[in-house]
Design a protein around this motif. Structure first.
Motif, PDB file in Angstrom:
ATOM      1  N   LEU A  84       0.837  -1.202   0.000  1.00 38.91           N
ATOM      2  CA  LEU A  84       0.000   0.000   0.000  1.00 38.91           C
ATOM      3  C   LEU A  84       0.867   1.245   0.000  1.00 38.91           C
ATOM      4  O   LEU A  84       0.642   2.176  -0.785  1.00 38.91           O
ATOM      5  CB  LEU A  84      -0.930   0.001   1.220  1.00 38.91           C
ATOM      6  CG  LEU A  84      -1.691   1.315   1.480  1.00 38.91           C
ATOM      7  CD1 LEU A  84      -2.645   1.605   0.335  1.00 38.91           C
ATOM      8  CD2 LEU A  84      -2.449   1.227   2.814  1.00 38.91           C
ATOM      9  N   THR A  85       1.863   1.266   0.867  1.00 40.75           N
ATOM     10  CA  THR A  85       2.760   2.421   0.945  1.00 40.75           C
ATOM     11  C   THR A  85       3.508   2.620  -0.359  1.00 40.75           C
ATOM     12  O   THR A  85       3.692   3.752  -0.811  1.00 40.75           O
ATOM     13  CB  THR A  85       3.766   2.228   2.099  1.00 40.75           C
ATOM     14  OG1 THR A  85       3.038   2.079   3.323  1.00 40.75           O
ATOM     15  CG2 THR A  85       4.711   3.412   2.211  1.00 40.75           C
ATOM     16  N   TYR A  86       3.917   1.519  -0.977  1.00 44.86           N
ATOM     17  CA  TYR A  86       4.682   1.617  -2.223  1.00 44.86           C
ATOM     18  C   TYR A  86       3.819   2.097  -3.389  1.00 44.86           C
ATOM     19  O   TYR A  86       4.257   2.929  -4.205  1.00 44.86           O
ATOM     20  CB  TYR A  86       5.290   0.257  -2.570  1.00 44.86           C
ATOM     21  CG  TYR A  86       6.099   0.262  -3.854  1.00 44.86           C
ATOM     22  CD1 TYR A  86       7.453   0.588  -3.825  1.00 44.86           C
ATOM     23  CD2 TYR A  86       5.512  -0.031  -5.080  1.00 44.86           C
ATOM     24  CE1 TYR A  86       8.194   0.623  -4.997  1.00 44.86           C
ATOM     25  CE2 TYR A  86       6.245  -0.006  -6.254  1.00 44.86           C
ATOM     26  CZ  TYR A  86       7.591   0.322  -6.204  1.00 44.86           C
ATOM     27  OH  TYR A  86       8.323   0.360  -7.367  1.00 44.86           O
ATOM     28  N   VAL A  87       2.599   1.603  -3.499  1.00 45.34           N
ATOM     29  CA  VAL A  87       1.831   1.776  -4.726  1.00 45.34           C
ATOM     30  C   VAL A  87       1.050   3.088  -4.795  1.00 45.34           C
ATOM     31  O   VAL A  87       0.694   3.534  -5.895  1.00 45.34           O
ATOM     32  CB  VAL A  87       0.864   0.588  -4.911  1.00 45.34           C
ATOM     33  CG1 VAL A  87      -0.406   0.754  -4.069  1.00 45.34           C
ATOM     34  CG2 VAL A  87       0.506   0.410  -6.383  1.00 45.34           C
ATOM     35  N   VAL A  88       0.765   3.733  -3.670  1.00 41.90           N
ATOM     36  CA  VAL A  88      -0.069   4.936  -3.703  1.00 41.90           C
ATOM     37  C   VAL A  88       0.479   6.024  -4.627  1.00 41.90           C
ATOM     38  O   VAL A  88      -0.273   6.579  -5.442  1.00 41.90           O
ATOM     39  CB  VAL A  88      -0.289   5.483  -2.277  1.00 41.90           C
ATOM     40  CG1 VAL A  88      -0.860   6.898  -2.318  1.00 41.90           C
ATOM     41  CG2 VAL A  88      -1.235   4.581  -1.514  1.00 41.90           C
ATOM     42  N   PRO A  89       1.782   6.370  -4.584  1.00 39.07           N
ATOM     43  CA  PRO A  89       2.267   7.398  -5.524  1.00 39.07           C
ATOM     44  C   PRO A  89       2.065   7.011  -6.980  1.00 39.07           C
ATOM     45  O   PRO A  89       1.750   7.870  -7.819  1.00 39.07           O
ATOM     46  CB  PRO A  89       3.758   7.512  -5.170  1.00 39.07           C
ATOM     47  CG  PRO A  89       3.841   7.061  -3.749  1.00 39.07           C
ATOM     48  CD  PRO A  89       2.835   5.961  -3.633  1.00 39.07           C
ATOM     49  N   GLY A  90       2.239   5.744  -7.302  1.00 38.05           N
ATOM     50  CA  GLY A  90       2.031   5.308  -8.674  1.00 38.05           C
ATOM     51  C   GLY A  90       0.582   5.423  -9.100  1.00 38.05           C
ATOM     52  O   GLY A  90       0.283   5.843 -10.227  1.00 38.05           O
ATOM     53  N   SER A 128       6.846   1.428 -15.797  1.00 41.07           N
ATOM     54  CA  SER A 128       7.613   2.354 -14.960  1.00 41.07           C
ATOM     55  C   SER A 128       7.719   1.726 -13.575  1.00 41.07           C
ATOM     56  O   SER A 128       7.396   0.551 -13.380  1.00 41.07           O
ATOM     57  CB  SER A 128       6.897   3.707 -14.886  1.00 41.07           C
ATOM     58  OG  SER A 128       5.720   3.600 -14.099  1.00 41.07           O
ATOM     59  N   SER A 129       8.137   2.517 -12.606  1.00 41.54           N
ATOM     60  CA  SER A 129       8.256   2.010 -11.236  1.00 41.54           C
ATOM     61  C   SER A 129       6.975   2.201 -10.445  1.00 41.54           C
ATOM     62  O   SER A 129       6.986   2.136  -9.215  1.00 41.54           O
ATOM     63  CB  SER A 129       9.409   2.710 -10.516  1.00 41.54           C
ATOM     64  OG  SER A 129       9.148   4.110 -10.431  1.00 41.54           O
ATOM     65  N   ALA A 130       5.858   2.438 -11.124  1.00 41.35           N
ATOM     66  CA  ALA A 130       4.596   2.721 -10.430  1.00 41.35           C
ATOM     67  C   ALA A 130       4.140   1.553  -9.567  1.00 41.35           C
ATOM     68  O   ALA A 130       3.678   1.748  -8.438  1.00 41.35           O
ATOM     69  CB  ALA A 130       3.516   3.091 -11.443  1.00 41.35           C
ATOM     70  N   PHE A 131       4.252   0.329 -10.085  1.00 39.09           N
ATOM     71  CA  PHE A 131       3.662  -0.816  -9.401  1.00 39.09           C
ATOM     72  C   PHE A 131       4.685  -1.831  -8.908  1.00 39.09           C
ATOM     73  O   PHE A 131       4.412  -2.563  -7.959  1.00 39.09           O
ATOM     74  CB  PHE A 131       2.659  -1.501 -10.328  1.00 39.09           C
ATOM     75  CG  PHE A 131       1.574  -0.566 -10.782  1.00 39.09           C
ATOM     76  CD1 PHE A 131       0.606  -0.137  -9.900  1.00 39.09           C
ATOM     77  CD2 PHE A 131       1.542  -0.090 -12.079  1.00 39.09           C
ATOM     78  CE1 PHE A 131      -0.386   0.739 -10.299  1.00 39.09           C
ATOM     79  CE2 PHE A 131       0.549   0.793 -12.489  1.00 39.09           C
ATOM     80  CZ  PHE A 131      -0.413   1.215 -11.598  1.00 39.09           C
ATOM     81  N   GLU A 189       9.090   8.371  -8.662  1.00 41.80           N
ATOM     82  CA  GLU A 189      10.069   8.255  -7.581  1.00 41.80           C
ATOM     83  C   GLU A 189      10.166   9.544  -6.778  1.00 41.80           C
ATOM     84  O   GLU A 189      10.419   9.516  -5.559  1.00 41.80           O
ATOM     85  CB  GLU A 189      11.434   7.875  -8.150  1.00 41.80           C
ATOM     86  CG  GLU A 189      11.496   6.459  -8.698  1.00 41.80           C
ATOM     87  CD  GLU A 189      11.082   5.418  -7.676  1.00 41.80           C
ATOM     88  OE1 GLU A 189      11.508   5.515  -6.507  1.00 41.80           O
ATOM     89  OE2 GLU A 189      10.305   4.512  -8.039  1.00 41.80           O
ATOM     90  N   THR A 190       9.956  10.679  -7.433  1.00 42.74           N
ATOM     91  CA  THR A 190       9.941  11.959  -6.717  1.00 42.74           C
ATOM     92  C   THR A 190       8.761  12.024  -5.764  1.00 42.74           C
ATOM     93  O   THR A 190       8.904  12.377  -4.585  1.00 42.74           O
ATOM     94  CB  THR A 190       9.875  13.125  -7.718  1.00 42.74           C
ATOM     95  OG1 THR A 190      11.036  13.112  -8.542  1.00 42.74           O
ATOM     96  CG2 THR A 190       9.797  14.461  -6.989  1.00 42.74           C
TER      97      THR A 190
END
Length: 252
Positions: A55-61, A182-185, A209-210
Motif C-alpha cells: 500500500l505504501t509503495y503503490v499509492v504514488p504510482g 515504470s516504477s509505479a507498481f 520516484e519523486t
C-alpha cells in the motif's frame, strides 16, 4: 488583461460544467482512481508484499496513473469543440481565442487535483501513512500540477489533430498503459532486462520516484530535477505545438 481573465474564467466554468454533466467522465474521474487503488492493494498486494507494505509503495504510482489518465481525457472535449462547429461560433464573439484552450487546461488541473485528493483520502482510510511534512506536501503538489499541465497540453495536441472524438479518446489508453512500464507498481530492477532500460529512463519513473520520496521518505537524489526537466520540456513543447495547431485550425 482584465478582459482576457474574464474570458478564461468563463471558459473554465464551461469546461467544468461539461465535465460535471457527463456521467462517464464523473465515473472515470472519481471511481476509477479509487477502484484501481483497491484492486492493487487488496487483489495484487497480498502476493507482492504479504506484510501490507505494498500500500505504501503503490499509492504514488496510482496517484500519477490517475492524474495522467484524467489529463489525457481532455483530448476528447477539445476534439468535440473542433469537430462540432463550436469554435466557429466562438470566433464570432468578442473573446480571446486561446481562452478555449486555457479553459480546458485549467479545468483539467482542478478536476485531477480533486480526484487525487479523493485517492489520498481513501488511501489514508485503508492504512496509508506517509511521513511527508507541509513542505514535502507542497513540493509534491507542485510537481504533480506540473505533470498534469504538461500532459494536458499534450492531450490538447491530440484533440486538435484528431479527426473525430472517438480517435481522440485513444490517447487516454496510451497514457493509461505507460505507468505499467515504470516504477509505479513494481521496482524497475525486478523487470526483465528488455523492459528495464525503457522503464528506468522514461519520464514517468523519475516523477513517480519523486512523489514516492516526498510522501514516504525514500531517497529522491536527482530524480526530482530529472522529473522537472522532463515535464517542463514536455509542457513547453506541448504548449507551442498546441498553439500552432489551434491557430491553423481556427484560421480556416
Amino acid at each position: 488583461m482584465q478582459a482576457a481573465l474574464e474570458d478564461a474564467g468563463i471558459m473554465i466554468g464551461r469546461s467544468l460544467r461539461h465535465a460535471s454533466r457527463g456521467l462517464d467522465t464523473l465515473l472515470i474521474g472519481v471511481l476509477l482512481p479509487v477502484l484501481l487503488l483497491l484492486l492493487y492493494v487488496y487483489v495484487f498486494g497480498g502476493a507482492i508484499a504479504p506484510d501490507g507494505r505494498y500500500l505504501t509503495y503503490v499509492v504514488p504510482g496510482i496517484v500519477l496513473l490517475c492524474a495522467g489518465y484524467g489529463a489525457a481525457g481532455i483530448a476528447v472535449p477539445v476534439a468535440n469543440d473542433m469537430t462540432t462547429g463550436v469554435i466557429d461560433r466562438f470566433r464570432s464573439l468578442p473573446i480571446l481565442p486561446s481562452a478555449v484552450l486555457i479553459g480546458h487546461i485549467s479545468a483539467s488541473v482542478i478536476r485531477n487535483l480533486s480526484s487525487t485528493m479523493l485517492v489520498l483520502a481513501v488511501a489514508f482510510a485503508i492504512g496509508f501513512r506517509p511521513v511527508a511534512g507541509p513542505v514535502e506536501w507542497l513540493i509534491a503538489l507542485t510537481v504533480l500540477t506540473l505533470f498534469i499541465v504538461a500532459m494536458s497540453w499534450v492531450a490538447v495536441c491530440f484533440g486538435l489533430i484528431a479527426s473525430s472524438v472517438e480517435s481522440a479518446s485513444s490517447f487516454s489508453f496510451v497514457i493509461l498503459f505507460l505507468p505499467y512500464l515504470s516504477s509505479a507498481f513494481v521496482p524497475v530492477e525486478t523487470m526483465p532486462a528488455v523492459l528495464r532500460g525503457f522503464a528506468a529512463h522514461q519520464p514517468l519513473t523519475p516523477m513517480i520516484e519523486t512523489l514516492r520520496g516526498l510522501m514516504i521518505g525514500t531517497p529522491v537524489a536527482g530524480q526530482a530535477w530529472v522529473a522537472v526537466a522532463w515535464f517542463g520540456a514536455i509542457l513547453i513543447v506541448g504548449y507551442a505545438i498546441a498553439g500552432r495547431l489551434f491557430a491553423r485550425r481556427t484560421a480556416r
